[in-house]
Design a protein around this motif. Sequence first.
Motif, PDB file in Angstrom:
ATOM      1  N   PHE A 128      -8.011   3.653 -15.330  1.00  0.00           N
ATOM      2  CA  PHE A 128      -8.650   2.371 -14.996  1.00  0.00           C
ATOM      3  C   PHE A 128      -7.709   1.481 -14.180  1.00  0.00           C
ATOM      4  O   PHE A 128      -8.129   0.790 -13.261  1.00  0.00           O
ATOM      5  CB  PHE A 128      -9.091   1.654 -16.278  1.00  0.00           C
ATOM      6  CG  PHE A 128     -10.208   2.345 -16.987  1.00  0.00           C
ATOM      7  CD1 PHE A 128     -11.348   2.744 -16.303  1.00  0.00           C
ATOM      8  CD2 PHE A 128     -10.129   2.618 -18.352  1.00  0.00           C
ATOM      9  CE1 PHE A 128     -12.390   3.388 -16.966  1.00  0.00           C
ATOM     10  CE2 PHE A 128     -11.169   3.258 -19.019  1.00  0.00           C
ATOM     11  CZ  PHE A 128     -12.300   3.644 -18.319  1.00  0.00           C
ATOM     12  N   LEU A 185      -8.832  -0.461  -5.594  1.00  0.00           N
ATOM     13  CA  LEU A 185      -9.839  -1.368  -5.044  1.00  0.00           C
ATOM     14  C   LEU A 185      -9.184  -2.641  -4.524  1.00  0.00           C
ATOM     15  O   LEU A 185      -9.712  -3.311  -3.644  1.00  0.00           O
ATOM     16  CB  LEU A 185     -10.893  -1.707  -6.100  1.00  0.00           C
ATOM     17  CG  LEU A 185     -11.875  -0.569  -6.361  1.00  0.00           C
ATOM     18  CD1 LEU A 185     -12.848  -0.935  -7.456  1.00  0.00           C
ATOM     19  CD2 LEU A 185     -12.639  -0.242  -5.074  1.00  0.00           C
ATOM     20  N   PRO A 224     -13.337  -5.405 -18.389  1.00  0.00           N
ATOM     21  CA  PRO A 224     -14.490  -4.776 -19.039  1.00  0.00           C
ATOM     22  C   PRO A 224     -14.262  -3.307 -19.363  1.00  0.00           C
ATOM     23  O   PRO A 224     -14.730  -2.815 -20.392  1.00  0.00           O
ATOM     24  CB  PRO A 224     -15.617  -4.949 -18.009  1.00  0.00           C
ATOM     25  CG  PRO A 224     -14.949  -5.253 -16.714  1.00  0.00           C
ATOM     26  CD  PRO A 224     -13.667  -5.931 -17.044  1.00  0.00           C
ATOM     27  N   ARG A 234     -22.849  -7.978 -15.319  1.00  0.00           N
ATOM     28  CA  ARG A 234     -23.146  -8.152 -13.890  1.00  0.00           C
ATOM     29  C   ARG A 234     -24.526  -8.696 -13.652  1.00  0.00           C
ATOM     30  O   ARG A 234     -25.477  -7.977 -13.467  1.00  0.00           O
ATOM     31  CB  ARG A 234     -22.956  -6.852 -13.122  1.00  0.00           C
ATOM     32  CG  ARG A 234     -22.053  -7.086 -11.906  1.00  0.00           C
ATOM     33  CD  ARG A 234     -21.977  -5.876 -11.051  1.00  0.00           C
ATOM     34  NE  ARG A 234     -20.651  -5.261 -11.136  1.00  0.00           N
ATOM     35  CZ  ARG A 234     -20.324  -4.177 -10.447  1.00  0.00           C
ATOM     36  NH1 ARG A 234     -21.176  -3.625  -9.651  1.00  0.00           N
ATOM     37  NH2 ARG A 234     -19.142  -3.662 -10.556  1.00  0.00           N
ATOM     38  N   GLN A 285      -7.693   2.781 -10.642  1.00  0.00           N
ATOM     39  CA  GLN A 285      -8.935   2.418  -9.947  1.00  0.00           C
ATOM     40  C   GLN A 285      -8.907   0.951  -9.520  1.00  0.00           C
ATOM     41  O   GLN A 285      -9.231   0.606  -8.382  1.00  0.00           O
ATOM     42  CB  GLN A 285     -10.120   2.669 -10.885  1.00  0.00           C
ATOM     43  CG  GLN A 285     -11.384   1.958 -10.481  1.00  0.00           C
ATOM     44  CD  GLN A 285     -12.538   2.927 -10.367  1.00  0.00           C
ATOM     45  OE1 GLN A 285     -12.414   4.010  -9.812  1.00  0.00           O
ATOM     46  NE2 GLN A 285     -13.657   2.538 -10.909  1.00  0.00           N
ATOM     47  N   ARG A 291       0.833  -1.205   0.000  1.00  0.00           N
ATOM     48  CA  ARG A 291       0.000   0.000   0.000  1.00  0.00           C
ATOM     49  C   ARG A 291       0.866   1.253   0.000  1.00  0.00           C
ATOM     50  O   ARG A 291       0.586   2.233  -0.684  1.00  0.00           O
ATOM     51  CB  ARG A 291      -0.909  -0.037   1.229  1.00  0.00           C
ATOM     52  CG  ARG A 291      -1.328   1.291   1.825  1.00  0.00           C
ATOM     53  CD  ARG A 291      -2.828   1.402   1.907  1.00  0.00           C
ATOM     54  NE  ARG A 291      -3.315   2.349   0.941  1.00  0.00           N
ATOM     55  CZ  ARG A 291      -4.582   2.435   0.540  1.00  0.00           C
ATOM     56  NH1 ARG A 291      -5.461   1.591   0.999  1.00  0.00           N
ATOM     57  NH2 ARG A 291      -4.947   3.341  -0.321  1.00  0.00           N
ATOM     58  N   CYS A 333      -8.714  -2.642  -0.801  1.00  0.00           N
ATOM     59  CA  CYS A 333      -9.883  -2.753   0.049  1.00  0.00           C
ATOM     60  C   CYS A 333     -10.475  -4.130  -0.206  1.00  0.00           C
ATOM     61  O   CYS A 333      -9.778  -5.036  -0.613  1.00  0.00           O
ATOM     62  CB  CYS A 333     -10.881  -1.667  -0.296  1.00  0.00           C
ATOM     63  SG  CYS A 333     -10.084  -0.068  -0.499  1.00  0.00           S
ATOM     64  N   ALA A 334     -11.744  -4.282   0.033  1.00  0.00           N
ATOM     65  CA  ALA A 334     -12.442  -5.527  -0.278  1.00  0.00           C
ATOM     66  C   ALA A 334     -11.550  -6.743  -0.102  1.00  0.00           C
ATOM     67  O   ALA A 334     -11.364  -7.549  -0.995  1.00  0.00           O
ATOM     68  CB  ALA A 334     -12.981  -5.485  -1.683  1.00  0.00           C
ATOM     69  N   LEU A 335     -10.991  -6.844   1.072  1.00  0.00           N
ATOM     70  CA  LEU A 335      -9.988  -7.873   1.332  1.00  0.00           C
ATOM     71  C   LEU A 335     -10.413  -9.270   0.911  1.00  0.00           C
ATOM     72  O   LEU A 335      -9.637 -10.038   0.364  1.00  0.00           O
ATOM     73  CB  LEU A 335      -9.658  -7.887   2.823  1.00  0.00           C
ATOM     74  CG  LEU A 335      -8.885  -6.665   3.303  1.00  0.00           C
ATOM     75  CD1 LEU A 335      -8.562  -6.795   4.770  1.00  0.00           C
ATOM     76  CD2 LEU A 335      -7.617  -6.508   2.479  1.00  0.00           C
ATOM     77  N   HIS A 336     -11.638  -9.567   1.186  1.00  0.00           N
ATOM     78  CA  HIS A 336     -12.047 -10.949   1.009  1.00  0.00           C
ATOM     79  C   HIS A 336     -12.496 -11.240  -0.421  1.00  0.00           C
ATOM     80  O   HIS A 336     -12.086 -12.225  -1.025  1.00  0.00           O
ATOM     81  CB  HIS A 336     -13.149 -11.275   2.004  1.00  0.00           C
ATOM     82  CG  HIS A 336     -12.696 -11.054   3.398  1.00  0.00           C
ATOM     83  ND1 HIS A 336     -11.572 -11.674   3.903  1.00  0.00           N
ATOM     84  CD2 HIS A 336     -13.151 -10.262   4.388  1.00  0.00           C
ATOM     85  CE1 HIS A 336     -11.383 -11.286   5.152  1.00  0.00           C
ATOM     86  NE2 HIS A 336     -12.317 -10.423   5.462  1.00  0.00           N
ATOM     87  N   GLU A 337     -13.283 -10.345  -0.933  1.00  0.00           N
ATOM     88  CA  GLU A 337     -13.793 -10.541  -2.274  1.00  0.00           C
ATOM     89  C   GLU A 337     -12.706 -10.198  -3.291  1.00  0.00           C
ATOM     90  O   GLU A 337     -12.829  -9.308  -4.101  1.00  0.00           O
ATOM     91  CB  GLU A 337     -15.029  -9.632  -2.464  1.00  0.00           C
ATOM     92  CG  GLU A 337     -15.671  -9.673  -3.811  1.00  0.00           C
ATOM     93  CD  GLU A 337     -16.218  -8.273  -4.125  1.00  0.00           C
ATOM     94  OE1 GLU A 337     -16.976  -8.169  -5.093  1.00  0.00           O
ATOM     95  OE2 GLU A 337     -15.893  -7.327  -3.413  1.00  0.00           O
TER      96      GLU A 337
END
Lengths: 199, 199, 199, 199
Positions: A158, A165, A182, A199, A161, A101, A168-172
């Motif tokens: 892109f 991300l 996309p 989606r 971005q 990070r 974050c969203a450590l698990h997913e």
Amino acid sequence: MNDPVQPRAIKTRTRLQDTARAVIAETGYTALRVEEVVRRAGVAKGTFFAHFKDKDALMELLIAAEMDRRLDTLETGPAPQDTETLIHTLMPLMTFMTGERYVFDVILRHSGAAARQEIGPIALALDRLVRQIAGWIAAGDFRRDADPLLLAEGVQAFMAQAMALNFCALHETIPLATRLAPFLALWLKPETGLDPQRR
Amino acid sequence: MNDPVQPRAIKTRTRLQDTARAVIAETGYTALRVEEVVRRAGVAKGTFFAHFKDKDALMELLIAAEMDRRLDTLETGPAPQDTETLIHTLMPLMTFMTGERYVFDVILRHSGAAARQEIGPIALALDRLVRQIAGWIAAGDFRRDADPLLLAEGVQAFMAQAMALNFCALHETIPLATRLAPFLALWLKPETGLDPQRR
Amino acid sequence: MNDPVQPRAIKTRTRLQDTARAVIAETGYTALRVEEVVRRAGVAKGTFFAHFKDKDALMELLIAAEMDRRLDTLETGPAPQDTETLIHTLMPLMTFMTGERYVFDVILRHSGAAARQEIGPIALALDRLVRQIAGWIAAGDFRRDADPLLLAEGVQAFMAQAMALNFCALHETIPLATRLAPFLALWLKPETGLDPQRR
Amino acid sequence: MNDPVQPRAIKTRTRLQDTARAVIAETGYTALRVEEVVRRAGVAKGTFFAHFKDKDALMELLIAAEMDRRLDTLETGPAPQDTETLIHTLMPLMTFMTGERYVFDVILRHSGAAARQEIGPIALALDRLVRQIAGWIAAGDFRRDADPLLLAEGVQAFMAQAMALNFCALHETIPLATRLAPFLALWLKPETGLDPQRR
DNA sequence: TATGAATGAGCGTTCATTCAT
DNA sequence: TATGAATGAACGCTCATTCAT
């Protein structure tokens, strides 16, 4: 900084950089402490700041150098002809940029020139990246109805971005490549990226 | 043992938040000191940390609330019908987000969920923003050949890029709107954004 | 505290003690937190202090109880007839007392009566120990030319000294028994403990 | 890189110690606050912790120094020839050690070496005390049939016991000297200390 | 150039204890 | 009795940066 750059000074500066690299290899960028570097280099703290404006300046140098190493590989490799290959080609660089990070933050912080005449090495590396991508876009099987440079900058957006991300969203944990696909498809080859049902 | 959340606790928590807001109104987010907040709120420091994990947690809350306030305005206002209006509509939010480097950093740091079940208020606000933009795209005079949500996320990427560059290039201050325009034009209305001669 | 001690109160008090014992069994005396106890006991913090003057009071209770358990064993066992056996007999108690520095500190702190009419359980336990030792001295093959109670208190002093040193000198870990032996020999059987060449 | 220990550093360290001593003279050891020391010394807090590991380290230093001052007096004074004089001679030291509970606790905590090579100043002072007592015992009118060092350590044990009890039994304040006397009598001159009827 | 002591300013923590309800 | 939010008051820490020598 003056002209007759003394050999001793160069040596010290080099030792500091090498030592920092060694520390990073062991503990990563995040955990690097000036204290540790000067201790290992056998140099006083003040000396460090005589050679580098601040810790950030050294970090920028080292990170940019690492980026340039990967850019070297990119440039010598084959030009990607489609978005999928493009993403694949960019992966090594993105992997490095998202490895820590802290590294990502430093890159973001230096992604633009601080002043007109003062473009830092990271900004240069990113500029090099954009031009490289622009080159690929101009040469490859991508849309031709837009400025390749604009397109390349969009790719960069892109990428940023997707990388952001990633922290974050450590698990997913969606793979970077999957997240990116996309957007690049629609951005670079709009006629094929059409998929209203996404989606 | 249960979770009655006594009114007194709510009151204290509210007082802390209100006080923080007042301090920020005076000195900005960057300069906010926990010490100052508790002093003004007439509350013990320990109490602060009983209500908020750390200073960052409070900041996330306050910043997200401020974003939500601007989102409220966005939602009640007229839906932008073209990219120019879209950018214009988004400006108040972007102005807030880039008003202080510290604020932008906090937002970046919390822009995604840290864990699946633990989506922070800022991530929620950003999600709300994307959905709002997607709604506008679906309803307005924008390209219809792509998933509005994908397009909206792309817009977010371009916004982030523009805002990040805003903090660099200190002197060559290109307005956010100007920086954003060509990207959104090409992204949202490809047929009109064509301008191979750009730059 | 008043007379018609309500069954509910007794139950709560007992539950608190039992819970504390369980926590201690898992994490030791040092790490015991009131918070943890009340949480596990399903009781509010205030309730804890309604039953025990302070944390220390509970600790004193529990530690004294543990000491008393070992004293029970001492009393039912055979009376030691010489210093070596005496030390050996005292070992279980000393092992407990030196198991955690915190325990030793609590015992020291409560080793005497805080007030005349307010002899705490630890002071009582220590008194019981001294009397027990005095009994052994009076009955066994020890010097008879001095007050057994004085001798017993001396033994206690030597024990304390040996135990205190146990917490320091981490590396040169002389066993308690070894450290204690020459003192008790000279104190309890002066004619045999003579060894001017010691050390 | 070497250890020149610049004079400036020594000066700062000395100033911190002197300031602490001044504060203690006014408010006692217990009430000493690091904050107050650095404020009065006109030094940054970080500097304090650069010189002393923590507050405790400074306290150990100061308390040991005070003990050493009293030991200086002991050493230059006449050697006590009997237990009564011995006790009397030790009183100033014991008075200091029991003057504040906090001081006594610190001394107890540091009464032994934490590690072999790391004997703290308090442990050194106590060692000095024992050797001094041993010298007196060897030279004076005390029992000659035992190792003076062993005897001296025993004296220390009795002192510690007496001092510890001093903090309990708040109301029934038996003078230290009185409490100590019978033990030392029996320990150091067994033939005269005989008093089976004690108490 | 080189040295390294000193800076600084605030954060987070601790957790037994109190007290209004 | 029971509740649990609030207290409090310092401590330790951080660590890049500065500056006098």
